[in-house]
Design a protein around this motif. Structure first.
Motif, PDB file in Angstrom:
ATOM      1  N   GLU A   1       0.823  -1.210   0.000  1.00  0.00           N
ATOM      2  CA  GLU A   1       0.000   0.000   0.000  1.00  0.00           C
ATOM      3  C   GLU A   1       0.859   1.263   0.000  1.00  0.00           C
ATOM      4  O   GLU A   1       0.453   2.306  -0.527  1.00  0.00           O
TER       5      GLU A   1
ATOM      6  N   ARG B   1       0.418   5.092  -1.694  1.00  0.00           N
ATOM      7  CA  ARG B   1       0.218   6.223  -0.783  1.00  0.00           C
ATOM      8  C   ARG B   1       1.306   7.288  -0.956  1.00  0.00           C
ATOM      9  O   ARG B   1       1.087   8.452  -0.676  1.00  0.00           O
TER      10      ARG B   1
ATOM     11  N   GLN C   1      -2.060  11.218 -11.140  1.00  0.00           N
ATOM     12  CA  GLN C   1      -3.289  10.675 -11.703  1.00  0.00           C
ATOM     13  C   GLN C   1      -2.996   9.876 -12.966  1.00  0.00           C
ATOM     14  O   GLN C   1      -3.613   8.829 -13.202  1.00  0.00           O
TER      15      GLN C   1
ATOM     16  N   GLU D   1     -10.864  -5.992  -5.687  1.00  0.00           N
ATOM     17  CA  GLU D   1     -10.732  -5.038  -4.576  1.00  0.00           C
ATOM     18  C   GLU D   1      -9.599  -4.052  -4.841  1.00  0.00           C
ATOM     19  O   GLU D   1      -9.686  -2.880  -4.485  1.00  0.00           O
ATOM     20  N   THR D   2      -8.554  -4.542  -5.472  1.00  0.00           N
ATOM     21  CA  THR D   2      -7.417  -3.679  -5.799  1.00  0.00           C
ATOM     22  C   THR D   2      -7.828  -2.590  -6.785  1.00  0.00           C
ATOM     23  O   THR D   2      -7.459  -1.417  -6.624  1.00  0.00           O
TER      24      THR D   2
ATOM     25  N   GLU E   1     -10.768  -1.332  -7.243  1.00  0.00           N
ATOM     26  CA  GLU E   1     -11.620  -0.386  -6.525  1.00  0.00           C
ATOM     27  C   GLU E   1     -10.777   0.521  -5.626  1.00  0.00           C
ATOM     28  O   GLU E   1     -11.054   1.727  -5.507  1.00  0.00           O
ATOM     29  N   PHE E   2      -9.751  -0.048  -5.010  1.00  0.00           N
ATOM     30  CA  PHE E   2      -8.849   0.710  -4.137  1.00  0.00           C
ATOM     31  C   PHE E   2      -8.142   1.807  -4.940  1.00  0.00           C
ATOM     32  O   PHE E   2      -8.064   2.968  -4.519  1.00  0.00           O
TER      33      PHE E   2
ATOM     34  N   LEU F   1      -9.084   3.126  -7.791  1.00  0.00           N
ATOM     35  CA  LEU F   1     -10.061   4.108  -8.250  1.00  0.00           C
ATOM     36  C   LEU F   1     -10.369   5.121  -7.154  1.00  0.00           C
ATOM     37  O   LEU F   1     -10.505   6.326  -7.428  1.00  0.00           O
ATOM     38  N   ARG F   2     -10.458   4.667  -5.907  1.00  0.00           N
ATOM     39  CA  ARG F   2     -10.690   5.597  -4.799  1.00  0.00           C
ATOM     40  C   ARG F   2      -9.513   6.554  -4.647  1.00  0.00           C
ATOM     41  O   ARG F   2      -9.701   7.757  -4.441  1.00  0.00           O
ATOM     42  N   LEU F   3      -8.304   6.028  -4.766  1.00  0.00           N
ATOM     43  CA  LEU F   3      -7.129   6.887  -4.676  1.00  0.00           C
ATOM     44  C   LEU F   3      -7.103   7.907  -5.812  1.00  0.00           C
ATOM     45  O   LEU F   3      -6.695   9.056  -5.615  1.00  0.00           O
TER      46      LEU F   3
ATOM     47  N   GLU G   1      -9.607   9.303  -7.221  1.00  0.00           N
ATOM     48  CA  GLU G   1     -10.566  10.359  -6.893  1.00  0.00           C
ATOM     49  C   GLU G   1     -10.044  11.271  -5.780  1.00  0.00           C
ATOM     50  O   GLU G   1     -10.385  12.449  -5.726  1.00  0.00           O
ATOM     51  N   GLU G   2      -9.204  10.688  -4.898  1.00  0.00           N
ATOM     52  CA  GLU G   2      -8.714  11.437  -3.743  1.00  0.00           C
ATOM     53  C   GLU G   2      -7.364  12.108  -3.983  1.00  0.00           C
ATOM     54  O   GLU G   2      -6.875  12.816  -3.108  1.00  0.00           O
TER      55      GLU G   2
END
Length: 283
Positions: A167, A171, A181, A263-264, A266-267, A269-271, A273-274
């Motif tokens: 992770e 991060r 991005q 799950e990866t 989706e993880f 994709l969230r990053l 957006e953030e």
């Protein structure tokens, strides 16, 4: 001693000599770029870029050309010289790259940075710059060589590729929002290829095996597997079966704790957006 005379009239500059040889061999074969692409299974435009000097191509492409033209290792040798100073890569790493180019399967664990085969050009540039390469010809050549290696994952005969990313890799991104991005989007795009699987090892997994060692496994055509282990300062090619098996066991344990491919995705994709906008651009 008398000055050296030009015997063939061919260029003595490695990159130009490589380009000349590519053009000569295709001309002797009497093929168009489109015909060459159709025979070898790569887009014909790649060979056009190689013959114009825009790119060197990857080792597997050059090896395929050697086989097609009946010039064993000639073009690959010229490619190695054209890639830069022959001491640019340590011999062990050059051997690893040659094995990587023919591997039928690649598994990798990255504890700190995006794996080379998954990097964007900008990410590679920033990483190599932080690693001590000053802007200029050498840095540009290293980035180009890394981008050429990415072609291993596409085209005919591409290996099955699985990467587990700690992770931390996702991060600790690039400071420039758009550049980061771009890298995250590239990770999502590449996992849509049927031969590529990506998993994230979350912080919630706690302390796991291989905590600070970038590790890659190459499944070779003859059936054996070799490993490459690398820290921030050195790398080593591991070929002894017992040592490779121990590393593989550790990798399998990591995989048990990783998020699933879905799950990866989706993880990431969230990053995406953030992805934060930095207060300053370090360019």
């Amino acid at each position: 001693m008398p000055p050296r005379r030009a015997i063939t009239g061919r260029s003595q500059e490695p990159r130009q000599r490589f380009v000349e040889e590519l053009r000569l061999r295709r001309a002797q074969k009497g093929e168009s770029l489109r015909q060459l692409g159709a025979v070898l299974g790569w887009d014909w435009s790649l060979f056009g870029k190689m013959e114009s000097g825009q790119t060197l191509g990857s080792p597997d492409v050059v090896q395929a050309l050697d086989q097609h033209y009946g010039t064993p290792d000639l073009l690959l040798t010229l490619w190695e010289l054209a890639a830069g100073d022959p001491t640019q890569f340590k011999e062990r790493y050059r051997r690893y790259m040659a094995l990587e180019a023919v591997a039928t399967g690649i598994q990798q664990y990255s504890p700190a940075v995006v794996p080379g085969l998954l990097q964007t050009g900008t990410y590679a540039y920033r990483l190599l710059f932080r690693g001590g390469l000053a802007p200029g010809t050498e840095l540009d050549q290293q980035v180009e060589a890394r981008m050429n290696r990415r072609e291993i994952l596409s085209g005919g005969g591409a290996p099955q590729f699985r990467a587990i990313l700690d992770e931390t890799v996702l991060r600790r991104g690039l400071l420039d929002r758009e550049e980061w991005q771009e890298q995250l989007k590239h990770l999502i795009d590449v996992t849509e290829q049927p031969n590529v699987t990506l998993q994230v090892l979350p912080f919630a997994a706690g302390l796991c095996e291989l905590p600070n060692t970038d590790t890659a496994f190459l499944r070779l055509p003859e059936g054996r597997t070799v490993a490459w282990v690398e820290t921030g300062y050195d790398g080593q090619l591991v070929e002894e079966n017992a040592r490779v098996e121990r590393l593989q066991f550790s990798y399998d344990r990591l995989r048990d704790h990783a998020l699933s491919p879905r799950e990866t995705a989706e993880f990431i994709l969230r990053l995406l957006e953030e992805a934060p906008c930095p207060s300053a651009d370090p360019k």
